[in-house]
Write a protein that holds these residues in place. Structure first.
Motif, PDB file in Angstrom:
ATOM      1  N   LEU A   1       0.942  -0.952   0.168  1.00 36.89           N
ATOM      2  CA  LEU A   1      -0.202  -0.177   0.079  1.00 36.89           C
ATOM      3  C   LEU A   1       0.813   1.117   0.208  1.00 36.89           C
ATOM      4  N   ALA A   2       1.943   1.640   0.863  1.00 36.70           N
ATOM      5  CA  ALA A   2       2.833   2.783   1.201  1.00 36.70           C
ATOM      6  C   ALA A   2       3.006   2.595  -0.785  1.00 36.70           C
ATOM      7  N   ALA A   3       3.325   2.345  -1.432  1.00 41.61           N
ATOM      8  CA  ALA A   3       4.183   2.763  -2.770  1.00 41.61           C
ATOM      9  C   ALA A   3       3.013   3.278  -3.624  1.00 41.61           C
ATOM     10  N   GLU A   4       1.990   2.671  -3.473  1.00 40.08           N
ATOM     11  CA  GLU A   4       0.846   3.240  -4.452  1.00 40.08           C
ATOM     12  C   GLU A   4       0.983   4.478  -4.307  1.00 40.08           C
ATOM     13  N   PRO A   5       0.452   5.685  -5.288  1.00 36.45           N
ATOM     14  CA  PRO A   5       0.814   7.228  -5.456  1.00 36.45           C
ATOM     15  C   PRO A   5       0.112   8.081  -4.529  1.00 36.45           C
ATOM     16  N   GLY A   6       0.545   8.735  -3.456  1.00 39.34           N
ATOM     17  CA  GLY A   6       0.131   9.555  -2.621  1.00 39.34           C
ATOM     18  C   GLY A   6       0.078   8.961  -0.811  1.00 39.34           C
ATOM     19  N   MET A   7       0.048   7.818  -0.895  1.00 38.95           N
ATOM     20  CA  MET A   7       0.177   6.619   0.315  1.00 38.95           C
ATOM     21  C   MET A   7       1.613   6.885   0.775  1.00 38.95           C
ATOM     22  N   ALA A   8       3.302   7.234   0.657  1.00 35.70           N
ATOM     23  CA  ALA A   8       3.650   7.498   1.184  1.00 35.70           C
ATOM     24  C   ALA A   8       3.762   8.448   2.873  1.00 35.70           C
ATOM     25  N   GLU A   9       3.053   9.170   1.833  1.00 35.86           N
ATOM     26  CA  GLU A   9       2.984  10.397   3.753  1.00 35.86           C
ATOM     27  C   GLU A   9       1.154   9.872   4.271  1.00 35.86           C
ATOM     28  N   ARG A  10       1.000   8.671   3.862  1.00 38.64           N
ATOM     29  CA  ARG A  10      -0.695   7.960   4.776  1.00 38.64           C
ATOM     30  C   ARG A  10      -0.657   6.997   4.963  1.00 38.64           C
ATOM     31  N   THR A  11       0.290   5.977   4.869  1.00 39.44           N
ATOM     32  CA  THR A  11       1.037   4.820   5.752  1.00 39.44           C
ATOM     33  C   THR A  11       1.050   4.766   6.521  1.00 39.44           C
ATOM     34  N   VAL A  12       1.168   3.652   7.823  1.00 37.85           N
ATOM     35  CA  VAL A  12       1.903   3.438   8.472  1.00 37.85           C
ATOM     36  C   VAL A  12       2.020   1.390   7.765  1.00 37.85           C
ATOM     37  N   THR A  13       3.371   0.837   8.410  1.00 41.54           N
ATOM     38  CA  THR A  13       3.177  -0.406   7.598  1.00 41.54           C
ATOM     39  C   THR A  13       4.097  -0.942   8.822  1.00 41.54           C
ATOM     40  N   LEU A  14       3.316  -1.776   9.047  1.00 44.71           N
ATOM     41  CA  LEU A  14       4.705  -3.265  10.199  1.00 44.71           C
ATOM     42  C   LEU A  14       4.706  -4.092   9.715  1.00 44.71           C
ATOM     43  N   LEU A  15       5.622  -3.886   9.831  1.00 47.84           N
ATOM     44  CA  LEU A  15       6.625  -5.766   9.665  1.00 47.84           C
ATOM     45  C   LEU A  15       7.030  -5.729  11.027  1.00 47.84           C
ATOM     46  N   GLY A  16       7.960  -7.630   9.822  1.00 47.01           N
ATOM     47  CA  GLY A  16       8.633  -8.509  11.679  1.00 47.01           C
ATOM     48  C   GLY A  16       8.883  -9.623  10.498  1.00 47.01           C
ATOM     49  N   GLY A  17       9.408 -10.303  11.155  1.00 45.88           N
ATOM     50  CA  GLY A  17       9.843 -11.598  11.615  1.00 45.88           C
ATOM     51  C   GLY A  17       9.385 -12.868  12.081  1.00 45.88           C
ATOM     52  N   SER A  18       9.275 -12.668  12.762  1.00 44.08           N
ATOM     53  CA  SER A  18       8.073 -12.804  13.997  1.00 44.08           C
ATOM     54  C   SER A  18       7.279 -14.135  13.161  1.00 44.08           C
ATOM     55  N   LYS A  19       7.349 -14.623  12.610  1.00 42.49           N
ATOM     56  CA  LYS A  19       6.139 -15.728  12.054  1.00 42.49           C
ATOM     57  C   LYS A  19       6.463 -15.670  10.391  1.00 42.49           C
ATOM     58  N   THR A  20       7.218 -15.189   9.142  1.00 40.74           N
ATOM     59  CA  THR A  20       7.909 -16.214   8.524  1.00 40.74           C
ATOM     60  C   THR A  20       9.083 -16.842   8.743  1.00 40.74           C
ATOM     61  N   GLU A  21       9.941 -15.766   9.974  1.00 35.95           N
ATOM     62  CA  GLU A  21      11.253 -16.115  10.447  1.00 35.95           C
ATOM     63  C   GLU A  21      11.528 -16.532  11.220  1.00 35.95           C
TER      64      GLU A  21
ATOM     65  N   TYR B   1      12.385 -13.289  19.799  1.00 36.07           N
ATOM     66  CA  TYR B   1      13.375 -11.853  20.064  1.00 36.07           C
ATOM     67  C   TYR B   1      12.213 -10.903  20.135  1.00 36.07           C
ATOM     68  N   ARG B   2      11.459 -10.722  20.085  1.00 40.20           N
ATOM     69  CA  ARG B   2      10.710  -9.324  20.703  1.00 40.20           C
ATOM     70  C   ARG B   2      10.877  -8.608  19.949  1.00 40.20           C
ATOM     71  N   VAL B   3      11.428  -8.545  18.415  1.00 40.19           N
ATOM     72  CA  VAL B   3      11.090  -6.734  17.618  1.00 40.19           C
ATOM     73  C   VAL B   3      10.430  -7.109  16.646  1.00 40.19           C
ATOM     74  N   GLY B   4      10.038  -6.120  15.915  1.00 39.94           N
ATOM     75  CA  GLY B   4       9.907  -5.745  14.888  1.00 39.94           C
ATOM     76  C   GLY B   4      10.059  -3.935  14.564  1.00 39.94           C
ATOM     77  N   VAL B   5       9.535  -3.903  13.451  1.00 43.56           N
ATOM     78  CA  VAL B   5       9.262  -2.280  13.041  1.00 43.56           C
ATOM     79  C   VAL B   5       7.556  -1.341  12.388  1.00 43.56           C
ATOM     80  N   ALA B   6       8.310  -0.822  12.367  1.00 45.41           N
ATOM     81  CA  ALA B   6       7.140   0.498  11.359  1.00 45.41           C
ATOM     82  C   ALA B   6       7.677   1.304  11.002  1.00 45.41           C
ATOM     83  N   VAL B   7       7.060   1.575  10.197  1.00 52.99           N
ATOM     84  CA  VAL B   7       7.324   3.127   8.721  1.00 52.99           C
ATOM     85  C   VAL B   7       6.250   3.336   8.419  1.00 52.99           C
ATOM     86  N   GLY B   8       6.683   4.562   8.635  1.00 51.73           N
ATOM     87  CA  GLY B   8       5.358   5.521   8.202  1.00 51.73           C
ATOM     88  C   GLY B   8       6.418   6.971   8.124  1.00 51.73           C
TER      89      GLY B   8
END
Length: 398
Positions: free
Chosen positions: A222-242, A247-254
């Motif tokens: 979503l963040a890559a869509e036009p106009g969305m970089a300034e409107r999106t907070v993306t939550l990411l992490g490796g807790s499931k896939t990896e 380890y209790r770490v994740g990332v918030a991007v916004g």
């Protein structure tokens, strides 16, 4: 705190959501049963580099304290990796915060953005703790349902537009969706972006499972869509896939101002994500490409095994999701409620599942099961599940 119990759901559930959880002992402990509310991290352990990265950091006491938004070197590395993943330019000093897992990142983000009385549109169904967080913060929650699509249930954009016209501050959803496993189509993501720009609302999107997608299904950030970089907070992490959940770490991007606010929430709640654990993120998205490819293949095989067994239950409806490691079966035709099914499977099959009510009003009559299990143990458990459900359905019918 009582509002986090969702007492109004007693109209359909017969009790508050919290009381239902307590009655089923759904406290995350498992209580000696096979617990499908989370991944089996014995069968699916973290990558080989995780523990050495943590240990090396733990041997350097200078790394024990970091800025509230995370170690600067870690953020610089993660920003490069996340920029490539999302297809947006992520500034390590402005646009990223290392959080206490994705769960902690979600709470910090909502605490930073939501004030008492704010209207928040929330997908239905959606991850079980989100509405409780929003109610804790005093938000007015508007549920947005799903519409059927050949690609799997999609967010109802027409319903969202109606809500947006009446005024919403924030929209929250997960992609791939937890619990359904559906991946939003490019058209759905574009439509959500268009609504956000036209009605000027923010979107928090949990993309924790964005790398756990099957069969070449396209994933659109979503963040890559036009106009969305300034409107999106993306939550990411490796807790499931990896399997980095311990380890209790994740990332918030916004946007910079939002990340500044997230930093302040972390400063007053936890100070920082676990300082030594932060360093496992320097290898995440960098040295795990082959690891993730193999894991997705293993989980796809388990998805097929689980589908085949569950379809032996007369009247149970289940369709595969294109992402996550969850299935979302519909048991309503069996004459059983989701609470009854959860209790039945605990007592007669020794298996803990997540009853559908936890994920929103649309979840009644469903349950979520995580199939990221040891193949042999899971095969035997599925036989018990099928036997218990068929036996109960026959008893109800008679």
């Amino acid at each position: 705190m009582l509002r986090t119990h969702l007492p109004e759901r007693a109209d359909t559930l017969g009790t508050s959501v919290r009381e239902a959880d307590l009655g089923l002992r759904l406290d995350g402990a498992g209580h000696g049963l096979l617990d499908t509310t989370h991944f089996d991290t014995v069968r699916f352990p973290p990558p080989d580099w995780a523990l050495p990265a943590f240990t090396a950091a733990a041997q350097d006491g200078d790394l024990a304290y970091t800025g509230y938004r995370g170690n600067a070197d870690v953020r610089a590395t993660v920003a490069r990796s996340v920029s490539a993943l999302l297809g947006v330019d992520v500034d390590p000093d402005r646009n990223i915060a290392v959080t206490t897992g994705t769960q902690g990142g979600l709470f910090a983000t909502l605490s930073a953005l939501v004030d008492y009385g704010d209207v928040v549109a929330l997908a239905d169904p959606e991850y079980l703790f989100v509405e409780r967080m929003l109610r804790f913060l005093g938000a007015r929650v508007v549920r947005i349902g799903m519409v059927e699509d050949p690609a799997g249930p999609q967010l109802d954009l027409a319903a969202l537009e109606v809500a947006a016209r009446e005024g919403v501050k924030l929209v929250l959803t997960s992609n791939p969706n937890n619990p359904t496993g559906t991946v939003y189509t490019p058209a759905t993501v574009r439509g959500l972006a268009d609504l956000a720009v036209r009605h000027d609302f923010l979107v928090v999107v949990d993309e924790l499972y964005c790398r756990l997608v099957y069969d070449g299904v396209p994933f659109t950030h979503l963040a890559a869509e036009p106009g969305m970089a300034e409107r999106t907070v993306t939550l990411l992490g490796g807790s499931k896939t990896e399997s980095l959940s311990g380890y209790r770490v994740g990332v918030a991007v916004g946007p910079g101002p939002v990340v500044d606010a997230i930093e302040q929430v972390m400063a007053i709640s936890c100070l920082r994500a676990p300082a030594y654990s932060q360093h496992v993120l320097t290898r995440w998205l960098v040295d795990d490409v082959e690891f993730v490819r193999e894991r997705v293949g293993e989980l796809r095989a388990l998805r097929e095994l689980t589908l085949e067994r569950l379809r032996r239950v007369d009247g149970l409806v289940v369709r595969p999701g294109s992402g996550t490691a969850y299935l979302w079966p519909d048991v309503s035709a069996l004459g059983l409620t989701d609470v009854e099914v959860a209790r039945l499977l605990q007592t007669e099959a020794g298996v803990v599942v997540s009853p559908g009510y936890q994920f929103g009003p649309s979840g009644h009559g469903r349950f979520r099961v995580c199939y990221a299990r040891d193949e042999g143990l899971w095969s035997a458990a599925l036989d018990r599940v099928v036997g218990a459900l068929n036996g109960a359905a026959k008893a109800v019918a008679s």
